[in-house]
Design an enzyme around this catalytic site. Structure first.
Site: not given
Length: 917
Positions: A517, A610
């Site tokens: 991220e 995720e």
């Protein structure tokens, strides 16, 4: 010549030869890896015991690595998917030690022209702590691995120097470790290295008063050559300075020498650090092609001719060689110039190989490649590399295929802490985590977001987990003021290469992730270009595995996802803030993107790196209960701000998250997705969304103490569909809810269930398409017994019962094992609060006190409550939802049996006996 000048002269000559060797050495493929187990000529000794430790309570010394930007924003209560921001420029100043530390990275920088040149001088050489005659008797005596914060009191104030994001423990500040090591006169002809598996953080090492080097990034292991600084036949002083900034992580990093530390004594000619790499290809039942590469180092002052032989052995279940060699690579003769590293490679075909594959469907067969280096027939080094043979395909529509068998990824994310043990590595604690995940049906681990202790990958190899090995939560753009972005420009290449060289022989590692991220998702072509630089480094080190970076923002039409081999999506597959209950939230908003990524990149496998980020505290339930399948937690919906609990109905999530039910439906509607890694397997220290005055996370399937949340059974029902199981929630102790609606949900691997209250049927329900629980949302509470009978394909499947319990009457103690085998071994002791009928009291909160016999130590206690700020070192702790945990170890060298006792006011004590072997 003065002593200082003489040592400097030795140092500079040694460094010059090392640099020269790097200039002359062929840049082939950096083929280094392997276990490097000890042999008769290669001695690797643990030096974990008997260190002295000191941490400043106020202002520290001025021996800083580099000046940091001024801290203007200490708020760590931020939504996890907040956009990273640009770094802040800092004016260079003199007096920093970075120029002396950077040369440690040279062995992992491919372009010799970019190697760092060590300046003259010896900074810190006159500092008292590095001197051999400094009296450290008043310092703490510690054994490694050591986390300097984990046994200290939590910060409880609102504006604490370390807030909830980093776990409310005193990880910050500067600490020193000192140890005296004796080097025998007979070792004067050896090359002697200090090997540190992990030091948090900004490690700088002195030997006998001379600055040797260091490594800023706390999660990578590193090696320092002590040879030029040692005194032989005498004691030598090692001093290590660590510096942990505040606001440097989004989770609990720990502090100190938190992994193992070794002293390696080698011949001058030896296999270099992480110096072997084994590739397997053309794998079938009939044969497999094994390619072997090795880097051989001549640290001596004279040229040598070395003979290299490597043989392959099959290992048994205890990882011992069984029988004779099953294959031998062609012998190689190598001309080794002094102070040079040379590479060699060869190939052999192994008949009828036995394969490594994931549990439980396949076996975990391991081999060892044993490399011997000889000069004139005399053995100089023996190096053992463990590896497995497997064929892995990453198919865009079929997903992951291992040894010809489709394997659905049923994975979890794991941070590096071990709960009440903190960051300090312990093999048994990590093994316990993996055992519970295996029971869950989990077959894969994503190591978020940093390289693990090397022993963890030994466990995943042995236990059959698939691993995505990850490095870097940030690149050049920051998530916290003092995170890795500060050192990324200087260290990203060295850290990436070191990370991969260490881990690439592990068969459990199936892919590399070089970013999570990161803020560069937002910077279009510029961010993609940086991703490509990292991708290329990964591929130079290992061209056998895919490389990826996880994306929570980058969309299919952006440059960022074009770089990676596989598409790792964080939350985007099931959609972010797209369900009705999330409409009022701000932040990233994404519809389910599996189809769009599939259309744009039809050649790439998609995996959800995720998913979920569902939140709950074990055994607590908040009313009313949402009728949605997924909803964000808030103080008015699913959250209890007074107790800092989140409802255990397992429907509530972080702002950007989704319930397991929503994730399952999205993946089932898009069967080309290879699977998921749930955020997260276990609760972890820090990042306590949604209550940042707490200490630890709410998102685990298992709580911090290792107790199963209700969510555990929801995932088990999905991941182990052939296991007959049923699980009722909530508990049935609600004296204040008589006559009120109290929904009952059932998680089962069956497809139908009938619920009974006090013997009366309250309805039979079937699983509808894309639903994953049975719900009786209009159930009205009355005390007594709930019982569910489940069915599968019309036949009885599994039952479960919960009952209203009575008053506390006893303590029930269980140990996870009854034997301790060595000084680092642990036993996990669970105490349940029970009533007279033998029912666990699911809402009991009795204070429980532990005591142990003198030959043992009470390492820590916990109860899994994220809001409990009782020190982990406390011998007394309240039960949470009826349970409390003690972690017990043995005193060094202890004999006999250990007795563990638990007491609570008004109840008979409970005891257990643990045998010492």
């Amino acid at each position: 010549m003065s002593t200082q000048a003489h040592v400097n002269s030795i140092l500079y000559k040694s460094l010059f030869l090392v640099w020269a060797s790097m200039l002359m050495a062929p840049v082939l493929a950096f083929t280094q890896s392997g276990t490097g187990k000890s042999s008769t000529v290669r001695v690797r000794t643990s030096i974990n015991d008997g260190w002295r430790f000191f941490r400043y309570s106020g202002n520290a010394d001025s021996l800083i690595y580099e000046v940091r930007p001024e801290l203007t924003d200490r708020n760590d209560n931020k939504v996890a998917d907040s956009r990273p921001t640009e770094s802040i420029a800092v004016k260079a100043v003199s007096g920093i030690l970075k120029p002396w530390i950077l040369p440690t990275a040279n062995a992992f920088i491919a372009d010799a022209a970019s190697h760092h040149i060590r300046p003259a001088g010896n900074p810190g050489g006159d500092f008292p702590f590095v001197q051999q005659n400094f009296d450290d008797a008043a310092w703490d005596k510690v054994d490694l691995p050591h986390d300097w914060a984990i046994d200290k009191p939590f910060y409880t104030e609102v504006n604490a120097i370390v807030g909830g994001g980093m776990g409310r423990l005193p990880v910050q500040g500067v600490g020193w470790y000192r140890k005296t090591i004796h080097i025998a006169a007979a070792d004067a002809h050896k090359q002697i290295y200090l090997d540190i598996d992990g030091a948090m953080s900004y490690a700088m090492v002195w030997c006998n008063g001379y600055l040797v080097g260091g490594w800023p990034y706390g999660y990578n292991g590193f090696r320092l050559d002590l040879t030029p600084f040692l005194k032989y036949g005498a004691d030598n002083q090692i001093a290590i300075r660590l510096d942990n900034p505040t606001n440097s992580a989004r989770w609990y990093p720990g502090g100190g020498l938190y992994r193992n530390v070794w002293l390696s004594k080698l011949s001058k000619v030896h296999v270099a650090q992480w110096g072997t790499f084994i590739r397997t290809s053309k794998v079938s039942k009939a044969s497999a092609t094994i390619s072997f590469s090795a880097r051989i180092e001549n640290s001596g002052t004279t040229d040598q001719t070395a003979e290299l032989t490597t043989s392959i052995y099959l290992l048994n279940g205890q990882l011992q060689r069984s029988g004779k060699a099953v294959a031998t690579f062609p012998a190689a003769k190598m001309e080794l110039t002094a102070q040079q590293i040379r590479a060699t490679s060869s190939t052999v075909v192994l008949p009828t190989p036995r394969l490594w594959g994931p549990a439980p469907l396949q076996q975990q067969v391991m081999y060892a490649a044993v490399t011997q280096v000889k000069i004139n027939g005399v053995l100089q080094d023996e190096y053992e590399t463990l590896f497995g043979i497997r064929d892995i395909q990453f198919h865009p529509t079929e997903g992951l295929i291992v040894n010809g068998e489709k394997i659905r990824i049923q994975g979890v994310n794991q941070h590096h802490d071990l709960g009440a043990l903190g960051a300090a590595w312990n093999t048994r604690a990590a093994e316990r985590q993996l055992e519970m995940l295996r029971e869950l049906g989990c077959n894969a681990i994503r190591l978020s977001h940093n390289p693990p202790a090397p022993e963890l990958l030994e466990l995943t190899d042995r236990m059959g987990f698939l691993v995505i090995d990850e490095i870097f939560d940030s690149w050049e753009r920051k998530k916290t003021p003092y995170d890795f972005h500060l050192i990324f420009p200087d260290w990203y290449e060295a850290d990436t290469r070191a990370f991969i060289r260490r881990d690439r022989n592990h068969p459990s590692v199936i892919a590399w992730s070089y970013g999570n991220e990161v803020g560069e998702q937002y910077t279009a072509e510029e961010g993609a270009a940086l991703s490509k630089r990292l991708y290329d480094i990964v591929k130079e080190e290992d061209d056998t595995r895919p490389a990826t970076a996880s994306m929570n923002y980058a969309k299919p039409d952006m440059p960022f996802p074009t770089v990676s081999d596989i598409l790792s999506l964080n939350y985007q597959g099931e959609g972010i803030r797209d369900a009705p209950a999330y409409a009022h939230l701000t932040g990233i908003r994404t519809s389910p993107l599996y189809p769009a990524f599939r259309q744009k990149f039809p050649e790439k496998m998609i995996v959800s790196s995720e998913t979920a980020s569902a939140l709950s505290t074990r055994g607590t339930y908040v009313f009313p209960v949402t009728r949605e399948i997924s909803a964000p937690v808030s103080d008015s919906t699913g959250g209890d701000p007074i107790n800092q609990w989140v409802s255990g109905y397992e429907l509530y999530t972080a702002q950007f998250g989704a319930s397991p039910d929503k994730v399952f439906a999205s993946q089932d509607k898009h069967p080309f997705v290879a699977g998921e890694f749930v955020w997260s397997g276990w609760d972890y220290l820090g990042e306590p969304t949604p209550y940042y005055s707490a200490r630890s996370s709410y998102c685990g399937i298992i709580d911090l103490a290792g107790f199963k949340k209700d969510r555990y059974f929801l995932y088990q029902a999905r991941w182990r569909p052939d296991l007959p199981m049923a699980h009722i929630l909530p508990h049935w102790n609600w004296p204040d809810r008589v006559g009120q609606v109290t929904p009952v949900h059932v998680f089962t691997s069956g497809d139908e269930g009938e619920l009974f209250l006090n013997g009366r049927s309250v309805g039979r329900k079937k699983m509808e398409p894309f639903t994953y629980r049975l719900r009786w949302d209009d159930m009205v509470y009355e005390p007594g017994q709930l019982r569910v009978v489940t069915y599968k394909n019309g036949k009885p499947w599994a039952n479960d019962t919960v009952a209203t319990s009575g008053k506390p009457a006893s303590l029930a103690m269980q140990v996870d094992r009854s034997v301790l085998t060595h000084d680092k071994d642990l036993v996990f002791v669970t105490v349940d609060i029970m009533d007279n009928a033998g029912n666990r009291i699911a809402n009991a909160d009795n204070m429980v006190s532990f005591s142990i016999s003198e030959n043992a130590k009470l390492v820590a206690t916990d109860n899994g409550n994220p809001a409990d700020l009782t020190s982990f070192a406390s011998a007394s702790r309240r039960a949470f939802s009826g349970k409390v945990l003690a972690i017990v170890g043995r005193q060094s060298g202890a004999t006999g049996n250990i007795t563990v006792t638990a007491k609570a006011d008004g109840l008979p004590q409970a005891t257990a006996t643990i045998v010492l072997q």
